[in-house]
Design a protein around this motif. Structure first.
Motif, PDB file in Angstrom:
ATOM      1  N   TRP A 195       0.833  -1.197   0.000  1.00 34.90           N
ATOM      2  CA  TRP A 195       0.000   0.000   0.000  1.00 34.90           C
ATOM      3  C   TRP A 195       0.871   1.251   0.000  1.00 34.90           C
ATOM      4  CZ3 TRP A 195       1.596  -2.460   4.256  1.00 34.90           C
ATOM      5  CH2 TRP A 195       1.922  -1.718   5.405  1.00 34.90           C
ATOM      6  N   ILE A 196       0.277   2.346  -0.427  1.00 39.35           N
ATOM      7  CA  ILE A 196       0.971   3.633  -0.431  1.00 39.35           C
ATOM      8  C   ILE A 196       0.272   4.509   0.601  1.00 39.35           C
ATOM      9  CG2 ILE A 196       1.689   5.647  -1.812  1.00 39.35           C
ATOM     10  CD1 ILE A 196       2.732   2.993  -2.978  1.00 39.35           C
ATOM     11  N   ASP A 197       1.020   4.993   1.563  1.00 38.92           N
ATOM     12  CA  ASP A 197       0.451   5.919   2.551  1.00 38.92           C
ATOM     13  C   ASP A 197       0.410   7.307   1.894  1.00 38.92           C
ATOM     14  OD1 ASP A 197       0.716   6.334   6.048  1.00 38.92           O
ATOM     15  OD2 ASP A 197       0.173   7.878   4.631  1.00 38.92           O
ATOM     16  N   SER A 198      -0.786   7.779   1.624  1.00 37.97           N
ATOM     17  CA  SER A 198      -0.911   9.045   0.888  1.00 37.97           C
ATOM     18  C   SER A 198      -0.446  10.255   1.693  1.00 37.97           C
ATOM     19  CB  SER A 198      -2.355   9.229   0.431  1.00 37.97           C
ATOM     20  OG  SER A 198      -3.204   9.193   1.543  1.00 37.97           O
ATOM     21  N   TYR A 203       5.781   4.057   0.199  1.00 37.23           N
ATOM     22  CA  TYR A 203       5.415   2.723  -0.291  1.00 37.23           C
ATOM     23  C   TYR A 203       5.730   1.718   0.826  1.00 37.23           C
ATOM     24  CZ  TYR A 203       6.441  -1.728  -2.682  1.00 37.23           C
ATOM     25  OH  TYR A 203       6.504  -3.053  -3.041  1.00 37.23           O
ATOM     26  N   PHE A 204       4.798   0.828   1.108  1.00 32.07           N
ATOM     27  CA  PHE A 204       5.021  -0.223   2.108  1.00 32.07           C
ATOM     28  C   PHE A 204       4.712  -1.585   1.500  1.00 32.07           C
ATOM     29  CE2 PHE A 204       3.980   3.377   4.941  1.00 32.07           C
ATOM     30  CZ  PHE A 204       5.015   3.292   5.864  1.00 32.07           C
ATOM     31  N   CYS A 205       5.481  -2.569   1.916  1.00 30.58           N
ATOM     32  CA  CYS A 205       5.192  -3.945   1.484  1.00 30.58           C
ATOM     33  C   CYS A 205       5.508  -4.899   2.636  1.00 30.58           C
ATOM     34  CB  CYS A 205       6.041  -4.316   0.272  1.00 30.58           C
ATOM     35  SG  CYS A 205       5.826  -6.034  -0.227  1.00 30.58           S
ATOM     36  N   ILE A 206       4.571  -5.773   2.918  1.00 32.80           N
ATOM     37  CA  ILE A 206       4.830  -6.842   3.896  1.00 32.80           C
ATOM     38  C   ILE A 206       4.549  -8.151   3.172  1.00 32.80           C
ATOM     39  CG2 ILE A 206       4.209  -7.889   6.113  1.00 32.80           C
ATOM     40  CD1 ILE A 206       3.013  -5.183   6.932  1.00 32.80           C
ATOM     41  N   SER A 207       5.525  -9.028   3.176  1.00 36.72           N
ATOM     42  CA  SER A 207       5.327 -10.352   2.605  1.00 36.72           C
ATOM     43  C   SER A 207       5.557 -11.360   3.729  1.00 36.72           C
ATOM     44  CB  SER A 207       6.317 -10.596   1.465  1.00 36.72           C
ATOM     45  OG  SER A 207       6.236 -11.936   1.039  1.00 36.72           O
ATOM     46  N   ALA A 208       4.540 -12.157   4.020  1.00 40.46           N
ATOM     47  CA  ALA A 208       4.670 -13.081   5.162  1.00 40.46           C
ATOM     48  C   ALA A 208       3.727 -14.268   4.989  1.00 40.46           C
ATOM     49  CB  ALA A 208       4.349 -12.347   6.460  1.00 40.46           C
ATOM     50  N   TYR A 209       3.993 -15.299   5.768  1.00 35.14           N
ATOM     51  CA  TYR A 209       3.126 -16.492   5.759  1.00 35.14           C
ATOM     52  C   TYR A 209       1.977 -16.249   6.733  1.00 35.14           C
ATOM     53  CZ  TYR A 209       6.857 -18.629   3.095  1.00 35.14           C
ATOM     54  OH  TYR A 209       7.776 -18.898   2.123  1.00 35.14           O
TER      55      TYR A 209
END
Lengths: 226, 119
Positions: A195-198, A203-209
């Motif tokens: 998501w982008i915090d306006s 820019y943020f990204c979390i990739s996780a199980y």
């Protein structure tokens, strides 16, 4: 010799004769189509207000020129696109690209963020710390699973590309910002949220199980450290 | 009618002017971050590739070229993830392209490219 007066007189007579040939107005019982009547009404309105019509036309021309110039600037200049849109999201067949064309805030202090918590059994595995963005990696105790958290605030040309071929793309809201959620069709793969915090243009990204709901919860509770 | 067609054509042109070109092919959810910025006559090239596991073998070839002339190449590698950052000297007035080829566990990703001018 035929003079101009004679021609004028003949023309007037012809005009009179032709008018006399026409049927009486009361004998003409023709119903004009609503479309025709509407158009005639418009023509009459224009004739009644010629100045207003001319002004509207000129304003429309100026607006069109401005709109076309603006669109051309948007297409040509990354700086203008960044000023207008900030991060740009483009979706392709097999990936989504988020990019920031050109930074307008050179020299600003980078902001640091961290996850609200680390899932049980995970420890920091490594960190990629660059001027264009930071990504922190976490590995589980058996070292076969890798999750990461990345962010980037108004970098000079930077693009993030997230491959989506084996993923179902869903959308959600993170503190009022639109987010992309990548749900893996293969349980052996991690899910992700981007998501982008306006407000901060980050820019943020979390990739996780993790399940979708937990990813959203984590995203909504990111901690701003400095 | 003609006016309506003209308006539709103008709107279509406006839309096309900001619509991206679709290309490329890839496989799984791998986040790749690439960046090329120029400050004065120094180009900063950065790349971060996130693998899927701690044992993912990642390699990249990063090239900086001035037209057809390659002026610098790097071949960084990483396990689990790859983080690369380096600078290159550039000449004012030229246009430079950074191309990035990434291979993860033997599988090649689509080529990334950024072109910027050194002004």
């Amino acid at each position: 010799m035929i003079t101009e007066n004679m021609i004028s007189q003949a023309a007037a007579e012809l005009n009179e004769a032709m008018l006399n040939c026409l049927p009486e107005a009361t004998a003409c019982n023709h119903n004009f189509s609503p479309r025709f009547q509407k158009r005639m009404k418009r023509v009459l309105h224009r004739l009644k207000h010629p100045i207003r019509h001319r002004v509207i036309q000129r304003v429309a021309c100026v607006l069109l020129v401005m709109l076309l110039s603006f669109a051309s600037f948007l297409a040509i200049s990354p700086t203008v696109r960044a000023a207008v849109f900030g991060w740009i999201r483009e979706q392709y067949e097999s990936f989504i690209e988020y990019y920031f064309p050109e930074s307008l805030n050179h020299g600003t202090e980078p902001t640091t963020y961290q996850l609200p918590y680390i899932p049980e059994g995970y420890e920091e595995f490594g960190k990629s710390e660059q001027s264009s963005g930071i990504t922190i990696y976490y590995a589980n105790h058996t070292n076969d699973r890798l999750m990461y958290f990345g962010y980037s605030t108004e970098p000079d040309f930077t693009a993030y590309r997230v491959d989506i071929e084996a993923f179902k793309l869903e959308t959600a809201s993170v503190n009022g910002n639109s987010a992309d959620i990548f749900i893996s069709t293969d349980p052996s793969q991690a899910n992700a949220i981007v998501w982008i915090d306006s407000k901060t243009n980050t820019y943020f990204c979390i990739s996780a199980y993790l399940e979708k709901e937990e990813l959203i919860y984590m995203a909504e509770n990111i901690l701003r450290i400095s | 009618m003609k006016r309506h067609i003209s308006i539709v054509v103008i709107l279509a042109l406006l839309l096309l002017s900001v619509t991206p070109i679709v290309n490329a092919q890839s496989t799984r959810i791998i986040q790749t971050q690439y960046s090329f910025s120029i400050s004065g006559t120094t180009g900063l090239c950065e790349l971060t590739v996130s693998g899927n596991s701690t044992t993912s073998s990642i390699s990249a070839t990063i090239k900086i070229s001035d037209g057809d002339r390659c002026i610098r190449t790097w071949t960084p590698t990483g396990t689990g993830f790859l983080s690369f950052s380096d600078t290159v000297s550039l000449a004012k007035g030229n246009e430079y392209t950074m191309t990035v080829d990434v291979t993860i566990d033997g599988k090649a990703e689509p080529t990334y490219a950024i072109t910027k001018s050194c002004t």
